[in-house]
Design an enzyme around this catalytic site. Structure first.
Site, PDB file in Angstrom:
ATOM      1  CD  GLU A  42      -3.047  -0.919   0.310  1.00 29.17           C
ATOM      2  OE1 GLU A  42      -3.042   0.087  -0.420  1.00 29.17           O
ATOM      3  OE2 GLU A  42      -3.934  -1.777   0.284  1.00 29.17           O
ATOM      4  CG  PHE A  95       7.413  10.186  -6.250  1.00 35.60           C
ATOM      5  CD1 PHE A  95       7.174   9.495  -5.080  1.00 35.60           C
ATOM      6  CD2 PHE A  95       6.599  11.271  -6.562  1.00 35.60           C
ATOM      7  CE1 PHE A  95       6.132   9.862  -4.236  1.00 35.60           C
ATOM      8  CE2 PHE A  95       5.549  11.643  -5.739  1.00 35.60           C
ATOM      9  CZ  PHE A  95       5.317  10.944  -4.573  1.00 35.60           C
TER      10      PHE A  95
HETATM   11  P1  TGC Z   1       0.898  11.243  -9.924  1.00 32.39           P
HETATM   12  O1  TGC Z   1       1.284  12.070 -11.108  1.00 32.39           O
HETATM   13  O2  TGC Z   1       1.228  11.719  -8.562  1.00 32.39           O
HETATM   14  O3  TGC Z   1      -0.679  10.973  -9.967  1.00 32.39           O
HETATM   15  C1  TGC Z   1      -1.338  10.452 -11.101  1.00 32.39           C
HETATM   16  C2  TGC Z   1      -2.804  10.793 -10.911  1.00 32.39           C
HETATM   17  O4  TGC Z   1      -3.312  10.184  -9.726  1.00 32.39           O
HETATM   18  C3  TGC Z   1      -3.731  11.180  -8.781  1.00 32.39           C
HETATM   19  N1  TGC Z   1      -3.305  10.718  -7.451  1.00 32.39           N
HETATM   20  C4  TGC Z   1      -4.156  10.266  -6.543  1.00 32.39           C
HETATM   21  N2  TGC Z   1      -5.489  10.152  -6.556  1.00 32.39           N
HETATM   22  C5  TGC Z   1      -6.068   9.641  -5.467  1.00 32.39           C
HETATM   23  N3  TGC Z   1      -5.371   9.226  -4.388  1.00 32.39           N
HETATM   24  C6  TGC Z   1      -4.034   9.322  -4.345  1.00 32.39           C
HETATM   25  N4  TGC Z   1      -3.377   8.891  -3.270  1.00 32.39           N
HETATM   26  C7  TGC Z   1      -3.365   9.851  -5.445  1.00 32.39           C
HETATM   27  N5  TGC Z   1      -2.056  10.076  -5.750  1.00 32.39           N
HETATM   28  C8  TGC Z   1      -2.051  10.626  -6.967  1.00 32.39           C
HETATM   29  C9  TGC Z   1      -3.050  12.465  -9.224  1.00 32.39           C
HETATM   30  O5  TGC Z   1      -3.792  13.593  -8.804  1.00 32.39           O
HETATM   31  C10 TGC Z   1      -3.055  12.307 -10.728  1.00 32.39           C
HETATM   32  O6  TGC Z   1      -4.363  12.544 -11.184  1.00 32.39           O
HETATM   33  P2  TGC Z   1      -4.619  13.267 -12.628  1.00 32.39           P
HETATM   34  O7  TGC Z   1      -6.088  13.278 -12.771  1.00 32.39           O
HETATM   35  O8  TGC Z   1      -3.978  14.619 -12.521  1.00 32.39           O
HETATM   36  O9  TGC Z   1      -3.924  12.417 -13.644  1.00 32.39           O
HETATM   37  O10 TGC Z   1       1.476   9.781 -10.158  1.00 32.39           O
HETATM   38  P3  TGC Z   1       2.949   9.240 -10.036  1.00 32.39           P
HETATM   39  O11 TGC Z   1       3.138   8.294 -11.169  1.00 32.39           O
HETATM   40  O12 TGC Z   1       3.913  10.373  -9.861  1.00 32.39           O
HETATM   41  O13 TGC Z   1       2.899   8.343  -8.714  1.00 32.39           O
HETATM   42  C11 TGC Z   1       2.700   8.861  -7.458  1.00 32.39           C
HETATM   43  C12 TGC Z   1       2.904   7.764  -6.384  1.00 32.39           C
HETATM   44  C13 TGC Z   1       4.347   7.298  -6.361  1.00 32.39           C
HETATM   45  C14 TGC Z   1       2.553   8.407  -5.050  1.00 32.39           C
HETATM   46  C15 TGC Z   1       1.975   6.558  -6.666  1.00 32.39           C
HETATM   47  O14 TGC Z   1       2.341   5.906  -7.813  1.00 32.39           O
HETATM   48  C16 TGC Z   1       1.927   5.564  -5.529  1.00 32.39           C
HETATM   49  O15 TGC Z   1       1.146   5.739  -4.603  1.00 32.39           O
HETATM   50  N6  TGC Z   1       2.757   4.477  -5.563  1.00 32.39           N
HETATM   51  C17 TGC Z   1       2.675   3.390  -4.582  1.00 32.39           C
HETATM   52  C18 TGC Z   1       1.998   2.195  -5.196  1.00 32.39           C
HETATM   53  C19 TGC Z   1       1.179   1.415  -4.192  1.00 32.39           C
HETATM   54  O16 TGC Z   1       0.844   1.872  -3.128  1.00 32.39           O
HETATM   55  N7  TGC Z   1       0.792   0.224  -4.573  1.00 32.39           N
HETATM   56  C20 TGC Z   1      -0.096  -0.564  -3.749  1.00 32.39           C
HETATM   57  C21 TGC Z   1      -0.657  -1.744  -4.514  1.00 32.39           C
HETATM   58  S1  TGC Z   1      -2.042  -2.494  -3.741  1.00 32.39           S
HETATM   59  C22 TGC Z   1      -1.441  -3.198  -2.349  1.00 32.39           C
HETATM   60  O17 TGC Z   1      -0.354  -3.055  -1.962  1.00 32.39           O
HETATM   61  C23 TGC Z   1      -2.423  -4.016  -1.588  1.00 32.39           C
HETATM   62  S2  TGC Z   1      -1.842  -4.755  -0.147  1.00 32.39           S
HETATM   63  C24 TGC Z   1      -3.348  -5.134   0.478  1.00 32.39           C
HETATM   64  C25 TGC Z   1      -3.424  -5.955   1.673  1.00 32.39           C
HETATM   65  O18 TGC Z   1      -3.107  -7.156   1.652  1.00 32.39           O
HETATM   66  O19 TGC Z   1      -3.938  -5.416   2.701  1.00 32.39           O
HETATM   67  P1  FAD Z   2       9.929  -1.407  -5.177  1.00 33.07           P
HETATM   68  O1  FAD Z   2       9.004  -0.400  -5.748  1.00 33.07           O
HETATM   69  O2  FAD Z   2      10.851  -2.083  -6.109  1.00 33.07           O
HETATM   70  O3  FAD Z   2      10.776  -0.708  -4.025  1.00 33.07           O
HETATM   71  C1  FAD Z   2      11.952  -1.318  -3.458  1.00 33.07           C
HETATM   72  C2  FAD Z   2      12.565  -0.304  -2.476  1.00 33.07           C
HETATM   73  O4  FAD Z   2      12.904   0.888  -3.180  1.00 33.07           O
HETATM   74  C3  FAD Z   2      11.591   0.121  -1.379  1.00 33.07           C
HETATM   75  O5  FAD Z   2      12.293   0.323  -0.181  1.00 33.07           O
HETATM   76  C4  FAD Z   2      11.056   1.439  -1.873  1.00 33.07           C
HETATM   77  O6  FAD Z   2      10.591   2.308  -0.842  1.00 33.07           O
HETATM   78  C5  FAD Z   2      12.274   2.001  -2.572  1.00 33.07           C
HETATM   79  N1  FAD Z   2      11.922   2.980  -3.596  1.00 33.07           N
HETATM   80  C6  FAD Z   2      11.157   2.795  -4.700  1.00 33.07           C
HETATM   81  N2  FAD Z   2      11.030   3.943  -5.366  1.00 33.07           N
HETATM   82  C7  FAD Z   2      11.710   4.890  -4.673  1.00 33.07           C
HETATM   83  C8  FAD Z   2      11.955   6.276  -4.835  1.00 33.07           C
HETATM   84  N3  FAD Z   2      11.441   6.944  -5.863  1.00 33.07           N
HETATM   85  N4  FAD Z   2      12.715   6.920  -3.925  1.00 33.07           N
HETATM   86  C9  FAD Z   2      13.220   6.257  -2.842  1.00 33.07           C
HETATM   87  N5  FAD Z   2      13.023   4.937  -2.635  1.00 33.07           N
HETATM   88  C10 FAD Z   2      12.284   4.266  -3.532  1.00 33.07           C
HETATM   89  N6  FAD Z   2      -0.063  -5.210  -4.790  1.00 33.07           N
HETATM   90  C11 FAD Z   2      -1.283  -5.231  -5.410  1.00 33.07           C
HETATM   91  O7  FAD Z   2      -1.450  -4.629  -6.475  1.00 33.07           O
HETATM   92  N7  FAD Z   2      -2.323  -5.919  -4.864  1.00 33.07           N
HETATM   93  C12 FAD Z   2      -2.217  -6.620  -3.707  1.00 33.07           C
HETATM   94  O8  FAD Z   2      -3.187  -7.229  -3.247  1.00 33.07           O
HETATM   95  C13 FAD Z   2      -0.954  -6.626  -3.039  1.00 33.07           C
HETATM   96  N8  FAD Z   2      -0.786  -7.370  -1.909  1.00 33.07           N
HETATM   97  C14 FAD Z   2       0.455  -7.473  -1.343  1.00 33.07           C
HETATM   98  C15 FAD Z   2       0.665  -8.338  -0.279  1.00 33.07           C
HETATM   99  C16 FAD Z   2       1.927  -8.483   0.285  1.00 33.07           C
HETATM  100  C17 FAD Z   2       2.132  -9.430   1.407  1.00 33.07           C
HETATM  101  C18 FAD Z   2       3.008  -7.705  -0.215  1.00 33.07           C
HETATM  102  C19 FAD Z   2       4.374  -7.819   0.390  1.00 33.07           C
HETATM  103  C20 FAD Z   2       2.825  -6.859  -1.282  1.00 33.07           C
HETATM  104  C21 FAD Z   2       1.556  -6.732  -1.876  1.00 33.07           C
HETATM  105  N9  FAD Z   2       1.346  -5.913  -3.004  1.00 33.07           N
HETATM  106  C22 FAD Z   2       0.120  -5.889  -3.631  1.00 33.07           C
HETATM  107  C23 FAD Z   2       2.478  -5.228  -3.623  1.00 33.07           C
HETATM  108  C24 FAD Z   2       2.918  -3.958  -2.899  1.00 33.07           C
HETATM  109  O9  FAD Z   2       2.019  -2.917  -3.096  1.00 33.07           O
HETATM  110  C25 FAD Z   2       4.323  -3.598  -3.414  1.00 33.07           C
HETATM  111  O10 FAD Z   2       5.195  -4.558  -2.891  1.00 33.07           O
HETATM  112  C26 FAD Z   2       4.742  -2.206  -3.012  1.00 33.07           C
HETATM  113  O11 FAD Z   2       3.967  -1.231  -3.680  1.00 33.07           O
HETATM  114  C27 FAD Z   2       6.230  -1.947  -3.290  1.00 33.07           C
HETATM  115  O12 FAD Z   2       6.592  -2.364  -4.558  1.00 33.07           O
HETATM  116  P2  FAD Z   2       7.876  -3.335  -4.776  1.00 33.07           P
HETATM  117  O13 FAD Z   2       7.743  -4.467  -3.828  1.00 33.07           O
HETATM  118  O14 FAD Z   2       7.952  -3.629  -6.236  1.00 33.07           O
HETATM  119  O15 FAD Z   2       9.125  -2.476  -4.321  1.00 33.07           O
END
Ligand code: TGC
Ligand code: FAD
Length: 392
Positions: A372, A392
């Site tokens: 997340e 980023f």
């Molecule tokens: P950026 O240019 O900042 O934004 C693109 C568009 O998105 C909008 N936006 C958001 N909207 C809603 N909520 C947010 N938190 C938002 N952040 C950005 C933004 O306004 C823009 O909109 P528009 O209309 O102008 O196009 O995008 P970026 O490519 O620079 O990325 C920003 C960044 C790094 C913060 C984003 O990519 C990010 O949050 N990365 C982290 C990825 C992540 O959290 N992955 C999670 C996957 S799911 C998961 O982990 C489930 S675990 C579940 C479990 O088991 O509990």
């Molecule tokens: P990376 O993005 O490769 O990052 C590796 C390291 O580099 C991290 O320390 C990170 O902070 C750092 N890093 C990356 N970019 C930067 C930067 N710009 N500047 C400084 N440091 C940086 N995803 C889903 O879509 N759906 C799910 O249901 C889901 N469930 C998950 C469940 C588990 C148990 C886990 C472990 C992960 C899950 N994920 C899911 C994926 C999760 O969201 C990603 O693991 C997470 O977003 C980080 O991506 P990555 O693991 O590829 O790490």
């Protein structure tokens, strides 16, 4: 001598800030967790097993899709949902993860971006625990930067053809439906969401072996090999990276609340142990070096609780900003991990056994720090909001 505070609930002193429904949800979920889940979680974790037999109970308690309105969902307040997440995570992060992914990622995505037909087809079944969802955003090459995702959706005469791989997907192996984010063109603006049902030709889920964290949770990969979908499988109302990121805001909020439960459990364990365990002729609790981390973590826990409640009220009012979600997720995840690791240390050798639970929490919390949005990504999101510069 000043009287001792005997529970962390008493220490938090937020009871008067909660509504009746919120207290009831918290107490009911706490009772369920203590009566049912705590008895088997250690064995489940050791065996790498998610207890699917709990799903009907989670549905009966109204926890699946809990803060959503309509379609069989309970429509409870954000604080009530958060308190439920905390109780679930006091048992195990995998249990809260199951509910988070079902509720905040899969169901929310359908509820917010789906057609009426998609909502009717999936949400009532998902609220009843009769269909499980997962959320496929992360890919092997794109975790923190989902805007770079490479899963492709090509138009066909009848709909879409999807090809790509999703990685680290919670519930992947048991999901009846996957929310899959794919690009229809080159840039992040072309990201669209699709519903892919289990059994669709070319679509498969795979285990991720050797997991040492979140062992009582399903985590898998999804492969899409020219998966043919009808036009009706696409979300009509989702366009660009903003759509999946807005789902993440909801899930991050639930994760942050869950952290309060894991931290509370580990802190209580450390307090109890320090009072029971005698070394050098006195309980460990009489040592200043033992009290210092307990005082520090207890203080941080109260602050996190109050902030979480404040933000829950803002969220109910539709005023919670994404950057505030980043603040909460980052703060509470770090607190919970610090608490679990410190509790492990304060328990000495006993801390490394499953019997005392704190190391199980600590290894789970390594995942919550990363998923997340990693701690670093949320640091940068806060930094961007405060300085106006994206680093980023
Ligand atoms: P950026 O240019 O900042 O934004 C693109 C568009 O998105 C909008 N936006 C958001 N909207 C809603 N909520 C947010 N938190 C938002 N952040 C950005 C933004 O306004 C823009 O909109 P528009 O209309 O102008 O196009 O995008 P970026 O490519 O620079 O990325 C920003 C960044 C790094 C913060 C984003 O990519 C990010 O949050 N990365 C982290 C990825 C992540 O959290 N992955 C999670 C996957 S799911 C998961 O982990 C489930 S675990 C579940 C479990 O088991 O509990
Ligand atoms: P990376 O993005 O490769 O990052 C590796 C390291 O580099 C991290 O320390 C990170 O902070 C750092 N890093 C990356 N970019 C930067 C930067 N710009 N500047 C400084 N440091 C940086 N995803 C889903 O879509 N759906 C799910 O249901 C889901 N469930 C998950 C469940 C588990 C148990 C886990 C472990 C992960 C899950 N994920 C899911 C994926 C999760 O969201 C990603 O693991 C997470 O977003 C980080 O991506 P990555 O693991 O590829 O790490």
């Amino acid at each position: 001598m000043a009287s001792r505070i005997t529970s962390l609930d008493e220490f938090a002193a937020v009871e008067h800030l909660l509504g009746e429904e919120e207290r009831t949800v918290r107490d009911t979920v706490r009772h369920f967790v203590q009566k049912t889940c705590m008895a088997t979680i250690r064995a489940d974790f050791e065996q790498g097993r998610f207890a699917s037999e709990w799903i009907p109970d989670l549905a009966r308690l109204g926890l699946l899709g809990a803060p959503l309105e309509g379609y069989g969902c309970a429509g409870i307040s954000q604080a009530a949902y958060g308190l439920a997440c905390a109780e679930l995570e006091a048992c195990d992060s995998g249990l809260r993860s199951f509910v988070s992914v079902q509720t905040s990622l899969a169901m929310f995505a359908i509820w917010r971006f789906g057609s009426e037909e998609q909502k009717q087809a999936w949400l009532p079944k998902m609220a009843a625990g009769k269909a499980i969802g997962c959320f496929g955003l992360t890919e092997p090459g794109h975790g923190s930067d989902p805007g770079g995702l490479t899963t492709r959706a090509l138009r066909t005469d009848t709909g879409w053809k999807l090809t790509g791989t999703k990685m680290w997907i919670t519930n992947a192996q048991v999901a009846d439906v996957a929310v899959v984010w794919a690009k229809t063109g080159d840039g992040a603006d072309s990201i669209r969401g699709f519903l892919v049902a289990r059994g669709t030709a070319g679509f498969a889920a795979h285990d991720i072996p050797h997991k040492l964290s979140m062992r009582a949770s399903h985590t898998g990969s999804l492969t899409l090999d020219e998966v043919e979908l009808p036009a009706s499988a696409q979300f009509p109302n989702a366009s660009g990276l903003r759509a999946p990121l807005s789902c993440l805001d909801n899930a991050r909020f639930g994760v942050a609340w869950g952290m309060l439960g894991a931290a509370r459990f580990c802190l209580q364990r450390a307090i109890d142990y320090s009072r029971d365990r005698t070394q050098f002729g006195v309980p460990l609790a009489r040592k200043q070096l033992v009290q210092a981390p307990i005082a520090d973590l207890g203080s941080r826990w109260i602050a996190a609780m109050v902030l979480s409640l404040h933000y829950a009220r803002l969220k109910d009012a539709g005023k919670l900003l994404p950057v505030q979600v980043s603040v909460l997720k980052r703060n509470n995840c770090r607190l919970a991990l610090d608490t679990a690791r410190t509790a492990r240390e304060l328990l000495g050798a006993n801390g490394i056994t499953g019997e005392y639970d704190v190391l199980r929490h600590a290894v789970n919390l390594e995942s919550t720090l990363t998923y997340e949005g990693t701690e670093q990504i949320h640091t940068l999101a806060i930094g961007r909001a405060l300085t106006g510069e994206a680093a980023f």
